[in-house]
Structures are given as C-alpha cells and as structure tokens.
Design an enzyme around this catalytic site. Structure first.
Site, mmCIF file in Angstrom:
data_model
loop_
_atom_site.group_PDB
_atom_site.id
_atom_site.type_symbol
_atom_site.label_atom_id
_atom_site.label_comp_id
_atom_site.label_asym_id
_atom_site.label_seq_id
_atom_site.Cartn_x
_atom_site.Cartn_y
_atom_site.Cartn_z
ATOM 1 N N ARG A 233 17.481 -51.189 -18.839
ATOM 2 C CA ARG A 233 18.061 -50.631 -19.801
ATOM 3 C C ARG A 233 18.796 -51.228 -20.795
ATOM 4 N NH1 ARG A 233 14.260 -47.573 -18.475
ATOM 5 N NH2 ARG A 233 14.524 -45.525 -17.675
ATOM 6 N N GLU A 262 16.547 -47.182 -29.889
ATOM 7 C CA GLU A 262 15.103 -47.417 -30.166
ATOM 8 C C GLU A 262 14.203 -46.384 -30.907
ATOM 9 O OE1 GLU A 262 13.485 -47.626 -26.100
ATOM 10 O OE2 GLU A 262 14.727 -49.425 -25.436
ATOM 11 N N HIS A 281 10.131 -52.080 -25.727
ATOM 12 C CA HIS A 281 10.252 -51.195 -24.602
ATOM 13 C C HIS A 281 8.710 -51.092 -24.053
ATOM 14 C CE1 HIS A 281 12.840 -48.453 -22.409
ATOM 15 N NE2 HIS A 281 11.984 -48.776 -21.503
#
Length: 321
Positions: A233, A262, A281
């Site tokens: 994370r 994000e 990601h």
C-alpha cells in the site's frame, strides 16, 4: 418450510462465477446488489455478502439495508478496502481473499527485482535517445532480499527469489520461522535487517503500525546500492522522503506499485524521481483473479453455513488485520 439462506453478490461477479456459486450451493439464494448499493427484492434478508469492487459507501448502504448480515467476504488481499463503520459497530465478521493475488504479485515482484538489478530502465532510456549505452547489470544469484511482511504474498516472493539463488530475510510481527526464509526477525529489527539487504520488498498490510514505516530513517538504514520495491500500500512509504532519498543517492533505485492517491496526479514528484519505476497498481492483476476469489469465498461459505470458524478473518479492527 424454512426460507433458503440469502447471500448477496456484488454486481462485479460475472455470469460464469455466479453460475459456479449457485451450482455449489443450490440451497442458497444469491441475489445481485444493484447500483450504489441498492438491494434487489428479498435482499434485506441476507446474512452474508460477497464484496467485489464495491466502493465503501455502497457497501455501507448494503449493510444498512440488510440488518441481518453477519459476514462479509472481500475480494481484496487486505481488509482496508472493506472496513466500513457498520462492520465494526455490528461485529460483522470480515474475511479477505488472502491467497487470490499471491501468484501474480509474486511474479510481478520478481519481474521488478530483475528489471532494477539488470538495469532495464537505463537501457530503455538509452533506446529512447538512440544511444548505444554501456550498462553493466548485476546478477540476481547471491543477492540478499529482505521481505517486510511474510504472509502469502511475501512467501510467493520468497520462494521465487530463493529458486534463483538469493538469500531471504523476513520481517514480521511474530518473528517465527517461515518457509523459504533463511531468517525472520521482528519489527524492532527492521532497520538492521534492511541494512543487510540488496533489495527490500514491502509486502505487509497497511495498518496503524505500518503507515509511514518507510520514511527518511529507513532509507538511511538501507545500503546505498539497494533497491526498494513496494507492492503493498502506498501510505507505508513516505513518498516525499523516497523522492529525496533517490535524488540524494541514499538508495540506488525503487519501484512503486501503490500510492497515497491513485491514479497518481500528473504533477506528483514521483513521476520524475530518478531511478524510480512507477507502475499503476497493477501487480495484482490477472485474468484468473476472480476465479480464485470465488474459490476462497466458496470455502468460507461452506464453513459459514455449517457454523464453523471462517478462514482469514479480521482479528482486530484497531490493528487492521
């Protein structure tokens, strides 16, 4: 005659997996949640929810409208995406898909390690400028890799690295031996462990204990020639301190697959930090993910209906795992 149990399914569960679920438990009704968490007819009688890609406000709306829900299974590897106030307030059991993403993340992490150690970003820069560069890659064999977080994902990273001749150090809250690791230490030894590593991989959950874990002091503890890889994370790493460490040459390079915000904003300094690989990601992505998520859910659904303990349940919401 007793009414059949009702388990709500996310609208992001495709038809093939809905059929698979229904075939596995024909005695259960599986209505599908509507937009913005609206319940289908009879959904208010649900006792469980399969959450796949539901936003937190939508999950909260579902739980408020279905007061009998006692269990939520989230498709994510971490609890943070599904830990809404209703779960804590009502004591709802929350389980996660602990193993569903371990394979793609393990593979992706190995690819990032190889990319940095073999200096593929430097070679790509040379290609873009049509420059025949002299780049001397290092070898993977003989490297020491420190993995912070030795759960399912950390172990998938570890055995792959070990197969290529790397030495594995682990950091976990409970410093018990773990398969594929040469040595496992507790959190108090973090800086000592990462100071011995050529590559540091972050694979731990985001919790109050790990938020900001990798800040300036951690980067100073690492070797100048070491690389950092974050497939966990974003907030575990203090981004401004990472940028400064890269600019100052405190560490050799890094790869970030998760971020505080994000998508990463256009003006974020991470985009232009030297020797940094930015991936959106994507380490967990795989066309087989939903299949594995449903497999873990079905295993737990059988346990739920039988009154047995569920696997991979949240133990303490204050700790986040």
């Amino acid at each position: 005659m007793a009414e059949p149990p009702v388990v709500l399914l996310s609208p992001h569960v495709d038809d093939a997996q809905r059929d698979r679920i229904a075939a596995a438990f024909p005695q259960v009704r599986f209505p599908v949640i509507g937009e913005e968490g609206r319940l289908p007819p009879g959904g208010d009688a649900a006792t469980a929810v399969l959450r796949v890609a539901l936003r937190k406000p939508d999950l909260s709306a579902v739980l408020r409208a279905a007061p009998g829900v006692r269990w939520v299974h989230t498709s994510t590897a971490g609890f943070d995406w599904a830990l809404v106030p209703e779960i804590v307030e009502r004591g709802i059991v929350l389980t996660r898909s602990a193993a569903s993403y371990a394979v793609p993340i393990g593979e992706f992490t190995l690819a990032l390690i190889a990319s940095l150690v073999k200096r593929l970003p430097d070679l790509a820069d040379a290609q873009r400028s049509r420059r025949w560069a002299t780049v001397v890659p290092a070898e993977l064999a003989g490297l020491t890799v420190a993995v912070v977080g030795t759960g399912g994902i950390g172990q998938e990273v570890a055995w792959r690295c070990r197969a290529l001749g790397m030495r594995l150090l682990g950091v976990r809250r409970d410093p018990a031996p773990v398969a594929h690791f040469d040595e496992v230490r507790g959190p108090e030894a973090l800086h000592e462990v990462i100071g011995r590593a050529d590559v540091v991989v972050i694979a731990c959950p985001l919790t109050p204990e790990t938020r900001g874990l990798f800040a300036a002091a951690a980067f100073r503890a690492m070797r100048p020639g070491a690389y950092l890889i974050n497939v966990a994370r974003g907030p575990i790493v203090v981004a401004a301190d990472l940028v400064e460490a890269l600019r100052a040459g405190t560490i050799a390079g890094a790869a970030m697959d998760a971020f505080d915000v994000e998508p990463l904003p256009d003006d974020d300094p991470l985009w232009t930090a030297p020797n940094l690989v930015v991936t959106p990601h994507t380490s967990f992505q795989s066309p087989r993910n939903l299949e594995r998520v449903v497999g873990e859910f079905l295993d737990n659904l059988g346990r739920f209906l039988d009154g047995r303990p569920l696997l991979h349940a949240l133990r303490d919401h204050r700790l986040g795992y």
